[in-house]
Design a protein around this motif. Structure first.
Motif, PDB file in Angstrom:
ATOM      1  N   GLN A 540       0.832  -1.205   0.000  1.00  0.00           N
ATOM      2  CA  GLN A 540       0.000   0.000   0.000  1.00  0.00           C
ATOM      3  C   GLN A 540       0.869   1.257   0.000  1.00  0.00           C
ATOM      4  OE1 GLN A 540      -3.507   0.158  -0.042  1.00  0.00           O
ATOM      5  NE2 GLN A 540      -3.085   2.312  -0.439  1.00  0.00           N
ATOM      6  N   ILE A 543       2.616   1.793  -3.446  1.00  0.00           N
ATOM      7  CA  ILE A 543       1.692   2.329  -4.451  1.00  0.00           C
ATOM      8  C   ILE A 543       1.433   3.811  -4.188  1.00  0.00           C
ATOM      9  CG2 ILE A 543      -0.702   2.206  -5.266  1.00  0.00           C
ATOM     10  CD1 ILE A 543      -0.551  -0.817  -4.918  1.00  0.00           C
ATOM     11  N   ARG A 676      -5.092  11.194  -6.344  1.00  0.00           N
ATOM     12  CA  ARG A 676      -5.418   9.777  -6.195  1.00  0.00           C
ATOM     13  C   ARG A 676      -6.829   9.464  -6.713  1.00  0.00           C
ATOM     14  NH1 ARG A 676      -0.846  11.097  -4.815  1.00  0.00           N
ATOM     15  NH2 ARG A 676       0.286  10.195  -3.032  1.00  0.00           N
ATOM     16  N   TYR A 740      -0.351   0.558 -12.905  1.00  0.00           N
ATOM     17  CA  TYR A 740      -0.745   1.178 -11.634  1.00  0.00           C
ATOM     18  C   TYR A 740      -2.195   0.819 -11.294  1.00  0.00           C
ATOM     19  CZ  TYR A 740      -1.011   4.563  -7.861  1.00  0.00           C
ATOM     20  OH  TYR A 740      -1.147   5.133  -6.616  1.00  0.00           O
ATOM     21  N   PHE A 744      -3.379  -1.241  -8.086  1.00  0.00           N
ATOM     22  CA  PHE A 744      -4.229  -0.505  -7.137  1.00  0.00           C
ATOM     23  C   PHE A 744      -5.485  -1.314  -6.808  1.00  0.00           C
ATOM     24  CE2 PHE A 744      -7.606   2.538  -6.176  1.00  0.00           C
ATOM     25  CZ  PHE A 744      -7.017   3.283  -5.156  1.00  0.00           C
TER      26      PHE A 744
END
Length: 747
Positions: A540, A543, A676, A740, A744
């Motif tokens: 986590q 990322i 984000r 990504y 995610f």
């Protein structure tokens, strides 16, 4: 004319203060590096100890002032007017040369610079006098230069390089063989003896030998001479008992005290040996001016025999100089830049290497590796294994974000650095030889690093290249100092009233410019846009940190791409050159992230290993983006710099349309990662596919133009290159976002 010489004297005094600042920025770090690198003492305590050493050492420096007056040239051969020209040329050259090296962050020798500046200026002035004489020839040059003393000084400086390196390596190897890297227990048992030897050596050579160079030695001469062995034995007994009591009472390693006293002693030795480099020339000019005024003669007829005589010390001036040195020590940012270079080359662990390997460094490393392998074959296996066991390093497990807390090397090496360097410098000071403190401390540090096996297979070629760069800089210093001081002597002699003000203004301009350059470079290092290494040890966290890195790269990609196309449209080489620098900087930062992968993986939790795969793939796509930018900026700059035909209006218009669309897309990608807002990624990817098709149509359009109207093969090649590389850039961005988004969703 008297007023003009007074102006020259005032200018020399101001230059002396400035020279103290730039000189200490270069040299003072020599006695700070061991204490700073070992982190045995707090930085503030180190600075206080060093400051005291400088102040006391300032008193010891008066004996060394003879070098500036009569160590290089024969003063009786010059008149007052000529000697002032020599001194002015030397000071202007010295301040500019040292500031140049400080700006680069390379340690150079103030001793070498002052010696070769005096030599260059004196040689040129001698040649001018010989040229104006009807009876003298080149053969008479030896009558003007103190060749015996100058040769002794220069040979001493050159020999100090090899001697310091060899002795530093030998003493460190023996110390490590006895104490090993696991020295804590051995110091408890043998620390009193080690402390007795180290502190006795520092005490004797720094205070006793250093005292010989001062006018105060006469007060102690009768008591000291002939009783050296008694004094050494008494010192050893006293310091051994002191070391034992220190460890028992304070429950701390005696090495801490050795490092503190060693820093004090080396600061004292530095000040006593090197202060002449900064104020020796202005003080000689002051004494010359006093003698000339008292004589009542013309400046062109008053012989400078007075400089050959013993001149009393000026305690007030020495203390003022010591004060300036201390203030510089506390506030100079350039001093810390130079410190970073030496600590980086001698550190025990791995990390970012400042220097790139070269042919000579590769040959030296290969050769020494073969020699080491040969020695290992002729020595008994048990002996080799026993020696290797003494050099097994202590493994300290720290998370990566706390690795900065680790010292560059341990307290044993820091102690040896200080003791050996202090002894060598003090011996030279007692003999009134202006030994280079930079050469000695740097080469001792490099010798102890080698003996400590800090230069492993992973770093040796870089460290050796760094040492060669620094040593090469020293030879460049000598050559530049000689030539520059000689040139300035010729110019000032040609017309003093015109050239001195002009040269002083040039000096001020260059100092200000170098200050701005260094300030901007420091800002660039701490820039908020600089890519940051991943420090998290969870998927986590990786990322999350990667999102910031991607947003940063996309933001800079947007600017570089736009600036490149605008520079190409306007045929602006300076703008294109700037974009090339921007790409190179980004490439270096991404490469630094790649070089950090080993430590990144080591730092991961066992449950988070799959995060390393994600991080490595992301770095791969970032590398692809940078390579596309690098190619685009390179071909654009090459086209304009080679003065080829500019792109046609239609081509520029097409590229502008692509840039507008790409700018909008990159802006959205940047915002997406900064906020984000991963759910928007599908919408952004749709825009990317539209832009991809748009670029493909532009390629088809150019193919049609080439068949019918295009007449420049260079333009066609450039245009196709830009469009194809833009497609590659978009492909890398797409792959990056896909990776990504997939990772995610899995978290």
């Amino acid at each position: 004319m008297e007023n003009f010489y007074l102006f020259m004297l005032i200018a020399l005094a101001i230059l002396a203060i400035a020279d103290l600042v730039v000189g200490v920025s270069n040299d003072a770090v020599n006695f700070l590096n061991s204490a700073i690198g070992s982190k045995a003492i707090s930085f503030k305590t180190i600075m206080i100890i060093a400051s005291l050493g400088i102040f006391i050492g300032a008193i010891f420096s008066s004996g060394m002032m003879e070098v500036a007056r009569k160590g290089i040239f024969v003063p009786g051969q010059f008149y007052f007017g000529e000697i002032m020209i020599i001194f002015m040329a030397v000071m202007i050259t010295d301040i500019l040369l040292l500031d140049f090296f400080n700006t680069l962050g390379l340690p150079t020798s103030t001793t070498v610079s002052i010696v070769f500046e005096l030599l260059g200026a004196a040689v040129v002035m001698s040649l001018i006098k010989i040229g104006n004489s009807n009876t003298e020839t080149w053969a008479n040059l030896s009558e003007y230069i103190n060749t015996a003393k100058a040769t002794e000084i220069i040979l001493g400086i050159l020999l100090s390089v090899g001697i310091a390196f060899t002795i530093g390596a030998l003493v460190q190897w023996l110390s490590r063989l006895i104490l090993t890297f696991h020295y804590e227990e051995k110091i408890k048992n043998f620390g009193a003896i080690f402390g007795g030897i180290a502190l006795s050596a520092i005490g004797y050579f720094i205070f006793m030998k250093g005292l010989k160079g001062t006018p105060y030695y006469g007060d102690f001469k009768e008591f000291l001479e002939g009783n050296e062995l008694i004094f050494i034995a008494g010192s050893f007994v006293f310091w051994t008992l002191f070391s034992y009591a220190f460890m028992k009472i304070f429950k701390k390693s005696i090495l801490i005290f050795v490092i503190a006293i060693g820093t004090f002693g080396l600061a004292l030795a530095f000040s006593g040996n090197d202060l002449v480099n900064f104020i020796g020339v202005p003080m000689a000019a002051y004494h010359s001016y006093e003698a000339w005024i008292a004589s009542g003669q013309e400046a062109t007829t008053f012989s400078m025999n007075v400089l050959a005589q013993k001149v009393p010390a000026e305690p007030i001036l020495l203390f003022i100089a010591g004060g300036v040195m201390v203030l510089t020590l506390w506030f100079s940012k350039k001093a810390r830049t130079v410190a970073d270079t030496e600590i980086g080359l001698s550190r025990q662990g791995d990390g970012h290497e400042k220097f790139e390997p070269n042919l000579l460094s590769r040959l030296l490393v290969k050769g020494s590796t073969k020699v080491g392998g040969f020695l290992a074959t002729i020595l008994p296996n048990r002996t080799v294994a026993s020696i290797d066991s003494r050099f097994e390093k202590t493994v300290v497990a720290l998370p990566q974000h706390r690795r900065y807390e680790l010292p560059a090397f341990d307290m044993v090496r820091a102690s040896i650095n200080l003791v050996v360097a202090g002894i060598l410098i003090s011996i030279a000071t007692s003999m009134k030889l202006p030994l280079s403190t930079t050469y000695v401390t740097f080469m001792v540090a490099m010798g102890t690093s080698l003996a400590d096996r800090a230069w492993g297979r992973e770093s040796a070629v870089y460290r050796v290249a760094g040492v060669l760069n620094v040593i090469g800089g020293w030879f460049f210093t000598a050559f530049s100092a000689f030539v520059a001081a000689g040139t300035l002597t010729f110019l000032i002699n040609w017309n003093q009233e015109v050239m001195i003000p002009i040269l002083l203004l040039i000096a001020v301009f260059l100092l200000v410019r170098n200050y701005i350059v260094h300030k901007n470079k420091s800002k660039a290092i701490t820039s908020p846009d600089k890519l940051k290494k991943a420090e998290s040890n969870t998927v986590q966290g990786i990322i999350e940190e990667s999102a910031d890195t991607i947003a940063n790269v996309v933001k800079r990609t947007n600017k570089i791409y736009t600036d490149t196309l605008r520079g190409l449209a306007k045929q602006d080489t300076s703008r294109l050159k700037k974009t090339k620098k921007g790409v190179n900087k980004l490439d270096d930062e991404v490469e630094e992230l790649r070089n950090n992968i080993f430590y990144f993986i080591k730092n991961l939790d066992e449950t988070s290993v799959r995060g390393s795969n994600f991080y490595i793939i992301v770095l791969g796509y970032l590398t692809d983006i940078v390579q596309s930018l690098e190619y685009i900026s390179k071909v654009s700059y090459k086209h304009v710099n080679n003065n080829h035909k500019p792109l046609k209006f239609t081509q520029i218009k097409d590229l502008q349309e692509i840039d507008d669309s790409l700018e909008k897309l990159l802006g959205e990608i940047q915002e997406l990662f900064e906020k984000r807002e991963i759910e928007r990624m599908g919408h952004v990817l749709d825009q990317k596919f539209e832009l991809f098709e748009f670029v493909s149509k532009k390629i088809e359009k150019q193919i049609a133009r080439t068949r019918t109207e295009e007449s420049s093969p260079k333009n066609t090649t450039l245009y196709f290159s830009l469009l194809l590389e833009t497609k590659d850039l978009l492909t890398a961005l797409t792959n990056l976002m896909d990776e990504y988004y997939t990772s995610f969703k899995k978290v």
